[in-house]
Design a protein around this motif. Structure first.
Motif, PDB file in Angstrom:
ATOM      1  N   ALA A 277       0.829  -1.212   0.000  1.00  0.00           N
ATOM      2  CA  ALA A 277       0.000   0.000   0.000  1.00  0.00           C
ATOM      3  C   ALA A 277       0.867   1.266   0.000  1.00  0.00           C
ATOM      4  CB  ALA A 277      -0.931  -0.017   1.206  1.00  0.00           C
ATOM      5  N   VAL A 278       1.937   1.243   0.823  1.00  0.00           N
ATOM      6  CA  VAL A 278       2.818   2.430   0.889  1.00  0.00           C
ATOM      7  C   VAL A 278       3.530   2.639  -0.440  1.00  0.00           C
ATOM      8  CG1 VAL A 278       4.849   3.400   2.017  1.00  0.00           C
ATOM      9  CG2 VAL A 278       3.110   2.243   3.372  1.00  0.00           C
ATOM     10  N   LEU A 279       3.997   1.539  -1.044  1.00  0.00           N
ATOM     11  CA  LEU A 279       4.707   1.671  -2.313  1.00  0.00           C
ATOM     12  C   LEU A 279       3.776   2.131  -3.428  1.00  0.00           C
ATOM     13  CD1 LEU A 279       7.019  -1.490  -2.223  1.00  0.00           C
ATOM     14  CD2 LEU A 279       7.728   0.895  -2.097  1.00  0.00           C
ATOM     15  N   SER A 280       2.580   1.581  -3.491  1.00  0.00           N
ATOM     16  CA  SER A 280       1.662   1.939  -4.578  1.00  0.00           C
ATOM     17  C   SER A 280       1.136   3.367  -4.427  1.00  0.00           C
ATOM     18  CB  SER A 280       0.486   0.945  -4.610  1.00  0.00           C
ATOM     19  OG  SER A 280      -0.227   0.994  -3.379  1.00  0.00           O
ATOM     20  N   LEU A 281       0.905   3.803  -3.197  1.00  0.00           N
ATOM     21  CA  LEU A 281       0.376   5.149  -2.986  1.00  0.00           C
ATOM     22  C   LEU A 281       1.475   6.208  -2.853  1.00  0.00           C
ATOM     23  CD1 LEU A 281      -2.461   4.373  -0.397  1.00  0.00           C
ATOM     24  CD2 LEU A 281      -2.713   4.863  -2.845  1.00  0.00           C
ATOM     25  N   GLY A 282       2.733   5.764  -2.798  1.00  0.00           N
ATOM     26  CA  GLY A 282       3.816   6.727  -2.627  1.00  0.00           C
ATOM     27  C   GLY A 282       4.350   7.301  -3.919  1.00  0.00           C
ATOM     28  N   PHE A 283       3.979   6.718  -5.066  1.00  0.00           N
ATOM     29  CA  PHE A 283       4.464   7.219  -6.343  1.00  0.00           C
ATOM     30  C   PHE A 283       3.683   8.468  -6.761  1.00  0.00           C
ATOM     31  CE2 PHE A 283       5.946   2.813  -6.599  1.00  0.00           C
ATOM     32  CZ  PHE A 283       7.244   3.018  -7.027  1.00  0.00           C
ATOM     33  N   PRO A 284       4.321   9.388  -7.516  1.00  0.00           N
ATOM     34  CA  PRO A 284       3.615  10.614  -7.968  1.00  0.00           C
ATOM     35  C   PRO A 284       2.404  10.311  -8.828  1.00  0.00           C
ATOM     36  CG  PRO A 284       6.004  10.870  -8.224  1.00  0.00           C
ATOM     37  CD  PRO A 284       5.760   9.439  -7.860  1.00  0.00           C
ATOM     38  N   ASP A 285       2.408   9.177  -9.554  1.00  0.00           N
ATOM     39  CA  ASP A 285       1.253   8.857 -10.384  1.00  0.00           C
ATOM     40  C   ASP A 285      -0.005   8.689  -9.549  1.00  0.00           C
ATOM     41  OD1 ASP A 285       2.767   8.968 -12.646  1.00  0.00           O
ATOM     42  OD2 ASP A 285       3.161   6.805 -12.735  1.00  0.00           O
ATOM     43  N   ALA A 286       0.145   8.121  -8.342  1.00  0.00           N
ATOM     44  CA  ALA A 286      -1.021   7.936  -7.475  1.00  0.00           C
ATOM     45  C   ALA A 286      -1.605   9.279  -7.066  1.00  0.00           C
ATOM     46  CB  ALA A 286      -0.622   7.126  -6.241  1.00  0.00           C
ATOM     47  N   VAL A 287      -0.747  10.266  -6.784  1.00  0.00           N
ATOM     48  CA  VAL A 287      -1.229  11.593  -6.407  1.00  0.00           C
ATOM     49  C   VAL A 287      -1.952  12.238  -7.574  1.00  0.00           C
ATOM     50  CG1 VAL A 287      -0.501  13.884  -5.634  1.00  0.00           C
ATOM     51  CG2 VAL A 287       0.597  11.838  -4.705  1.00  0.00           C
ATOM     52  N   ARG A 288      -1.427  12.058  -8.793  1.00  0.00           N
ATOM     53  CA  ARG A 288      -2.076  12.649  -9.962  1.00  0.00           C
ATOM     54  C   ARG A 288      -3.422  11.984 -10.242  1.00  0.00           C
ATOM     55  NH1 ARG A 288       3.316  12.919 -12.013  1.00  0.00           N
ATOM     56  NH2 ARG A 288       3.047  10.867 -13.020  1.00  0.00           N
ATOM     57  N   ARG A 289      -3.489  10.664 -10.025  1.00  0.00           N
ATOM     58  CA  ARG A 289      -4.743   9.966 -10.321  1.00  0.00           C
ATOM     59  C   ARG A 289      -5.798  10.186  -9.256  1.00  0.00           C
ATOM     60  NH1 ARG A 289      -1.233   5.604 -11.271  1.00  0.00           N
ATOM     61  NH2 ARG A 289      -2.051   4.651  -9.367  1.00  0.00           N
TER      62      ARG A 289
END
Length: 531
Positions: free
Chosen positions: A66-78
């Protein structure tokens, strides 16, 4: 540095606050990864997951995923920044609650880590998400302890559990208050940044459009700022307002360091400086103690050559009017001289001849005085000021007048401190006082002490000299025209005495005025004590 646009400054402040929150989220995610890796590698050594190793491994791996998947900038953009913060906070509570469930309950230390995560979420998140996370952590701890009490019959210390649950809400509330305070400070900083940007824009506009040159010099003689007008006046060919920034005045080899001398004060001084050698009026203003400019020096430069050209044009126009007035004023005494000369040739009586000769002489002297006064205007700029002992100088003038007119011996009363000095051209001061004393003697009552001369020192090294008589004085209509050329109340006067006196005073950076509402006439001459 150019002034930032106010809208741009506000957007910059908001963007800076957003970048700070994103940076804090990255640091918190790094801590989550370190914590998850520690659980994965050293969980067994720490006594974690002893009740269900498989469930423990699932919780740790799921947390790291969860931390790795939500820590990328793409997650913030999506998903958006706020949603990512909320999901990560929920992942913290769920994962730590699961680890606590299979690791012996609250004694495993997971509630303490929950407090740390709640504090981080409170500093980064917004809205009611923080208190929701605290409620969720409280619910997880209470349910876990209740299940142990009723399911396995294990004893639970509800006091410690209650302290942990209260701590969740306390930490969340404090973190949220700190975040709100930080946001308020950021908003205040943005507001003040906009105000500062507006002020900088106005200041830059003023500096760019003002006619005077401005140079800001630091404590070590280095130029902090100079506007384009200053560069033009100093004859420097560098382009741009900041062309002198960082340079020392002494290194420019143009005599500019002379502007920092103590003799150049706030009153200003005429100097020829710069590569162009232009005549400038330099004013030096020191930064006030405790202000942002403390230790800095402001130099104001005024192009005095341009002022002199304007004054010359005004003077030429006034000279044209003066010439026309003189032609009219000279015509009357000249006609009297011509007529008296014609009658003198026809007159045989000695007494009448003497009278005609006297008329000729009086009118000739009147013309001579008029020409002498006009010539004094041409010598107006030829000043040689010196510090004159005022009492002794005035005494010499009075002695000369008494020598010519012995009847004035008791007319004058002198009350001047012998130590007072007055900075003026000697010849100019002599002509000014002679005109004032002639007017005072003409209008005074003639009683002893009818004309009083007294002086006093003023602040800022100034001295004021009064020439006061006990005559009828002047009404308001006469006051309005008193210093105009050719205005006179005496039938044989030229009307140039007071006009010339004031012109000569101004040529010496002094002022001559008539005191308001005083018995008789009180002329006031104000000048510096030192040149």
């Amino acid at each position: 540095m150019p002034a930032r646009d106010p809208i741009e400054a506000a957007a910059f402040a908001v963007d800076a606050a957003d970048r700070a929150r994103r940076r804090a989220l990255r640091y918190l995610n790094v801590f989550r990864l370190i914590l998850g890796g520690l659980f994965l590698v050293a969980g067994e050594a720490l006594g974690l997951g002893s009740e269900s190793p498989r469930l423990y491994l699932v919780a740790v791996v799921g947390y790291l995923a969860a931390v790795l998947s939500l820590g990328f900038p793409d997650a913030v953009r999506r998903l958006g920044f706020e949603r990512v913060v909320t999901l990560l906070a929920l992942a913290d509570i769920v994962a730590l609650a699961a680890i606590m469930w299979v690791s012996g309950g609250y004694r495993s230390g997971m509630p303490v880590l929950m407090m740390v995560m709640l504090a981080g979420a409170g500093l980064i998140g917004e809205g009611r998400m923080v208190m929701f996370s605290a409620a969720l952590a409280t619910l997880a701890v209470l349910v876990e302890n209740a299940s142990r009490l009723f399911g396995g019959g294990q004893s639970v210390e509800f006091l410690q559990v209650g302290i942990f649950c209260a701590g969740f809400f306390g930490i969340a509330a404090i973190a949220r208050l700190l975040a709100l305070r930080a946001q308020a400070n950021a908003a205040l900083a943005a507001e003040r940044g906009v105000a500062l940007a507006k002020q900088q824009a106005v200041s830059a506009h003023i500096l760019r459009d003002m006619q005077d040159g401005v140079i800001v010099v630091g404590a070590r003689g280095r130029v902090l700022h100079a506007n384009a007008q200053a560069l033009e006046m100093l004859g420097l060919t560098r382009a741009g307002d900041g062309a002198l920034d960082g340079l020392a005045l002494a290194d420019l080899d143009a005599g500019l360091e002379d502007m920092l001398q103590p003799a150049v004060g706030e009153d200003g001084r005429l100097m020829r400086v710069g590569a162009a050698g232009r005549l400038l009026r330099c004013r030096r203003v020191q930064g006030d103690r405790g202000s942002a400019a403390e230790g800095d020096t402001l130099l104001y430069l005024t192009d005095y050559e341009e002022i002199q050209r304007q004054l010359q044009q005004i003077k030429l126009a006034a000279l044209g009017r003066l010439t026309a007035s003189m032609a009219h004023e000279i015509r009357n005494p000249l006609s009297a001289v011509t007529q008296a000369a014609e009658l003198l040739g026809e007159e045989k009586r000695a007494d009448m001849q003497a009278r005609l000769v006297r008329i000729i002489n009086d009118n000739a002297r009147r013309i001579e005085r008029m020409i002498r006064d006009v010539l004094a205007l041409g010598r107006r700029e030829q000043t040689m000021p010196e510090a004159l002992r005022l009492a002794a100088f005035v005494r010499e003038i009075l002695d000369a007048r008494v020598f010519r007119e012995p009847a004035e011996a008791q007319l004058y009363e002198l009350a001047i401190d012998p130590a007072l000095t007055l900075a003026m051209d000697r010849a100019h001061l002599h002509q000014i006082l002679d005109n004032l004393l002639s007017n005072a003697a003409r209008h005074a009552s003639g009683a002893p002490g009818a004309v009083r001369l007294w002086a006093e020192a003023l602040p800022h090294a100034k001295v004021v000299l009064h020439v006061q008589d006990d005559g009828p004085g002047f009404d308001e209509a006469m006051r309005a025209h008193l210093f105009e050329p050719f205005f006179t109340t005496h039938p044989k006067g030229t009307g140039l005495g007071l006009y010339i006196a004031r012109e000569l005073a101004e040529a010496n950076d002094a002022t001559l005025a008539l005191a308001p509402s005083t018995p008789g006439a009180d002329f006031i001459l104000t000048a510096s004590q030192q040149p």
